[in-house]
Design a protein around this motif. Structure first.
Motif, PDB file in Angstrom:
ATOM      1  N   SER A  24       0.895  -1.305   0.075  1.00  0.00           N
ATOM      2  CA  SER A  24      -0.084  -0.107   0.016  1.00  0.00           C
ATOM      3  C   SER A  24       0.965   1.221   0.029  1.00  0.00           C
ATOM      4  N   ASN A  25       0.431   2.206  -0.679  1.00  0.00           N
ATOM      5  CA  ASN A  25       0.827   3.841  -0.563  1.00  0.00           C
ATOM      6  C   ASN A  25       0.278   4.532   0.376  1.00  0.00           C
ATOM      7  N   HIS A  26      -0.800   4.014   1.106  1.00  0.00           N
ATOM      8  CA  HIS A  26      -1.566   5.002   1.814  1.00  0.00           C
ATOM      9  C   HIS A  26      -1.043   5.298   3.253  1.00  0.00           C
ATOM     10  N   VAL A  27      -1.134   7.030   3.197  1.00  0.00           N
ATOM     11  CA  VAL A  27      -0.706   7.622   4.224  1.00  0.00           C
ATOM     12  C   VAL A  27      -1.719   8.038   5.102  1.00  0.00           C
ATOM     13  N   PRO A  28      -1.776   7.834   6.531  1.00  0.00           N
ATOM     14  CA  PRO A  28      -3.043   8.316   7.182  1.00  0.00           C
ATOM     15  C   PRO A  28      -3.112   9.720   7.209  1.00  0.00           C
ATOM     16  N   ALA A  29      -4.459  10.405   7.003  1.00  0.00           N
ATOM     17  CA  ALA A  29      -4.538  11.684   7.173  1.00  0.00           C
ATOM     18  C   ALA A  29      -3.621  12.942   8.066  1.00  0.00           C
ATOM     19  N   GLY A  70      -1.007  -2.086   5.295  1.00  0.00           N
ATOM     20  CA  GLY A  70      -2.090  -1.152   4.981  1.00  0.00           C
ATOM     21  C   GLY A  70      -1.706   0.005   4.934  1.00  0.00           C
ATOM     22  N   VAL A  71      -0.315   0.425   5.154  1.00  0.00           N
ATOM     23  CA  VAL A  71       0.120   1.941   4.913  1.00  0.00           C
ATOM     24  C   VAL A  71       1.683   1.766   4.134  1.00  0.00           C
ATOM     25  N   SER A  72       1.793   2.870   3.636  1.00  0.00           N
ATOM     26  CA  SER A  72       3.104   3.058   2.744  1.00  0.00           C
ATOM     27  C   SER A  72       4.386   2.740   3.660  1.00  0.00           C
ATOM     28  N   ARG A  73       5.372   2.253   3.098  1.00  0.00           N
ATOM     29  CA  ARG A  73       6.662   1.667   3.725  1.00  0.00           C
ATOM     30  C   ARG A  73       7.213   2.974   4.269  1.00  0.00           C
ATOM     31  N   LEU A  74       6.983   4.339   3.679  1.00  0.00           N
ATOM     32  CA  LEU A  74       7.559   5.459   4.113  1.00  0.00           C
ATOM     33  C   LEU A  74       6.961   5.826   5.450  1.00  0.00           C
ATOM     34  N   VAL A  75       5.724   5.269   5.720  1.00  0.00           N
ATOM     35  CA  VAL A  75       5.100   5.741   7.176  1.00  0.00           C
ATOM     36  C   VAL A  75       5.871   4.869   8.431  1.00  0.00           C
ATOM     37  N   VAL A  76       5.636   3.460   7.781  1.00  0.00           N
ATOM     38  CA  VAL A  76       6.507   2.519   8.673  1.00  0.00           C
ATOM     39  C   VAL A  76       6.814   1.330   7.678  1.00  0.00           C
ATOM     40  N   ASP A  77       8.096   0.965   7.779  1.00  0.00           N
ATOM     41  CA  ASP A  77       8.707  -0.225   6.886  1.00  0.00           C
ATOM     42  C   ASP A  77       8.539  -1.385   7.797  1.00  0.00           C
ATOM     43  N   CYS A  78       7.440  -2.391   7.495  1.00  0.00           N
ATOM     44  CA  CYS A  78       7.280  -3.407   8.469  1.00  0.00           C
ATOM     45  C   CYS A  78       8.199  -4.488   7.947  1.00  0.00           C
TER      46      CYS A  78
END
Length: 243
Positions: A24-29, A70-78
């Motif tokens: 995903s590339n999702h970034v929370p608002a 569920g979020v971009s690896r730029l938010v957290v890389d799991c």
């Protein structure tokens, strides 16, 4: 469901579980990475093609279930160890991520919000329905902005660490599809394998890491072709496990 992960299909004991850390590339608002939004469409933000190929594999029953980040690896890389600096990256392929220059409490909050729920869900799924095999699905860019002279000719890569039970059969299956296959390329699973080290190797579950080249998995036709090839690979690996 959680913002940290997306689940597809139904996990089955003795089945095949697909894990896509960077789907995903999702970034929370409420999170501002401080970057050009155009970067969210590039490889530093998402493994292009993974979510679509995973859905096709579940639909075709080639895998029983998929757990996707569920979020971009730029938010957290799991796909890092929790305490690794890269788990909340401050730069990627030459691009600074100023919104990730967090203090200790800010980093802890990000890890608690995304990293731990993601891995806790994977662990709970495996504990409840132990798979016979895990397929770790990623994709890689054909060229790096930070190293433009590096040649990446492989169409698909096979990654693994200490447990190499499925590596050779996977390479043979993909070469049988006519693909140019990288063995521990474009990078080595012995260096970057955190999710599989934690959930597959630590549990003694056979697994293989697959890296699709992104330019070949960017559109629907390429995604369908990769899904067909990986479905046939999974069938062969299942037979290998059963022997």
């Amino acid at each position: 469901m959680s913002e940290a992960w997306v689940a597809l299909g139904s996990p089955r004991a003795g089945g095949v579980l697909l894990i896509g850390d960077h789907a995903s590339n999702h970034v929370p608002a409420d999170i501002d990475l401080g970057i050009d939004p155009a970067l969210l469409t590039q490889h530093i933000a998402i493994d292009l093609g993974v979510a679509e190929v995973a859905a096709l594999l579940v639909e075709a029953a080639a895998v029983d279930a998929a757990i996707l980040g569920g979020v971009s690896r730029l938010v957290v890389d799991c796909n890092r160890d929790e305490d690794a600096p890269g788990a909340v990256p401050i730069a990627s392929d030459g691009h600074a991520i100023p919104g990730n220059a967090l203090d200790h409490d800010g980093r802890e909050a990000r890890i608690a919000r995304v990293f731990r729920p993601y891995h806790d869900h994977i662990a709970a799924t495996i504990a409840a329905q132990r798979p016979a095999m895990i397929l770790s699905l990623h994709s890689f860019t054909p060229s790096l902005a930070s190293d433009p002279d590096q040649v990446r000719p492989w169409q698909v890569g096979v990654l693994y660490n200490e447990d190499d039970r499925l590596a050779a059969p996977a390479i043979a299956a993909l070469e049988g599809e006519g693909l140019i296959v990288g063995d521990q390329l474009p990078y080595s699973g012995k260096l970057l394998n955190a999710t599989m080290n934690r959930h597959a190797e630590a549990n003694g579950i056979p697994y293989v890491g697959i890296e699709m080249r992104q330019d070949l998995a960017r559109d629907a036709a390429g995604q369908a072709l990769f899904a067909e090839r990986l479905a046939r690979m999974c069938n062969k690996l299942a037979l290998n496990i059963a022997e």
